[in-house]
Scaffold this active site. Sequence first.
Site, short mmCIF file in Angstrom:
data_model
loop_
_atom_site.label_atom_id
_atom_site.label_comp_id
_atom_site.label_asym_id
_atom_site.label_seq_id
_atom_site.Cartn_x
_atom_site.Cartn_y
_atom_site.Cartn_z
N PHE A 153 11.30 -1.07 4.52
CA PHE A 153 10.71 -1.72 3.34
C PHE A 153 9.42 -2.47 3.67
O PHE A 153 8.86 -3.14 2.83
CB PHE A 153 11.70 -2.71 2.71
CG PHE A 153 13.06 -2.12 2.45
CD1 PHE A 153 13.19 -0.87 1.84
CD2 PHE A 153 14.22 -2.81 2.80
CE1 PHE A 153 14.44 -0.33 1.61
CE2 PHE A 153 15.47 -2.27 2.58
CZ PHE A 153 15.58 -1.02 1.98
N ASP A 161 -16.77 -19.89 19.71
CA ASP A 161 -16.73 -20.30 21.12
C ASP A 161 -16.37 -21.79 21.19
O ASP A 161 -17.09 -22.64 20.65
CB ASP A 161 -18.10 -20.13 21.78
CG ASP A 161 -18.45 -18.69 22.10
OD1 ASP A 161 -17.61 -17.79 21.91
OD2 ASP A 161 -19.59 -18.47 22.57
N HIS A 205 -14.75 -22.67 26.87
CA HIS A 205 -15.23 -21.33 27.22
C HIS A 205 -16.18 -21.38 28.42
O HIS A 205 -16.28 -20.43 29.18
CB HIS A 205 -15.91 -20.70 26.02
CG HIS A 205 -16.46 -19.33 26.24
ND1 HIS A 205 -15.77 -18.35 26.91
CD2 HIS A 205 -17.65 -18.78 25.86
CE1 HIS A 205 -16.52 -17.25 26.95
NE2 HIS A 205 -17.66 -17.48 26.34
N HIS A 232 -24.54 -21.37 25.74
CA HIS A 232 -23.21 -21.65 26.29
C HIS A 232 -23.25 -22.93 27.13
O HIS A 232 -22.50 -23.87 26.90
CB HIS A 232 -22.72 -20.48 27.15
CG HIS A 232 -22.33 -19.27 26.37
ND1 HIS A 232 -23.23 -18.33 25.95
CD2 HIS A 232 -21.13 -18.84 25.93
CE1 HIS A 232 -22.61 -17.37 25.28
NE2 HIS A 232 -21.32 -17.66 25.25
MN MN Z 1 -17.79 -15.91 22.87
#
Ligand code: MN
Length: 263
Positions: free
Chosen positions: A62, A79, A83, A212
């Site tokens: 189902f 991010d 990280h 970053h």
């Molecule tokens: Mn990333």
Amino acid sequence: MSTEKRLMRVAEMLLSGAIEVVDLSAPLGPQTPILTLPPELAVDTPKIEIHTISEYDKNGPFWAWNWLKLGEHSGTHFDAPHHWITGKDFADGYTDTIPVKNFVAPANVIDCSAEATANADFLLTADGVKTWEAKHGPIGRGEWVLMRTDWDRRNGSVEAFLNTDASGPHSPGPTVDCIEYILSREAIGWGTQCIGTDAGAASGMNPPFPAHNLMHKANRYGLASLCNLDRLPPKGVILIAAPLKIVRGTGSPVRALALVPRS
Ligand code: MN
């Protein structure tokens, strides 16, 4: 007007279309382009896999459901500070510990689409951001800065999206002084339309990968592979981008949404 009435006014405007909800996420599936690292780093994020558990058959007469195999940094994704090594010590730098109010914030959209179309290696500088501010107004504390390049138009082709040749990847992004400048404006995050938040040439910058290195060092965030930034005005939108609450997660695919006023 009371805060309660203002919030209900927002709900009315969402219902009427006076505030439009724009989808900033790419489809997430086996065709999603995934970053590949130099061979000496050996382990790449796997391609996304979607496996059927059942679809109204002997395994579930189902019901239909799937299980997934995917990396945290796949497709349109967030991010978190953890990280990057520069952000590793923030207790509130994981997907499950970032204060949720940080997932809802105004966004500034800097249109670099003409430059990036003419030159895949285009870099947005601090001066470029200041020129944009002179025209559209200052970037406010706690706001996102999004670099529009229309790179999402390449998203259907892994080759075009990654745009790598013998000399390396070629994709637009920020300079070191661009990221330093938006941090001086106390931006909460930096977002782009490419595979990652940094330019293809970012490994050769000082420091390498400034979006970053510097954003996460400041306990700030990144968004990559955003779509439809061409549907946003330069200012005056609210961005909603909440990663999954992965325990000690370093990032997560997101359904990024923009609330956009329509007259
Ligand atoms: Mn990333």
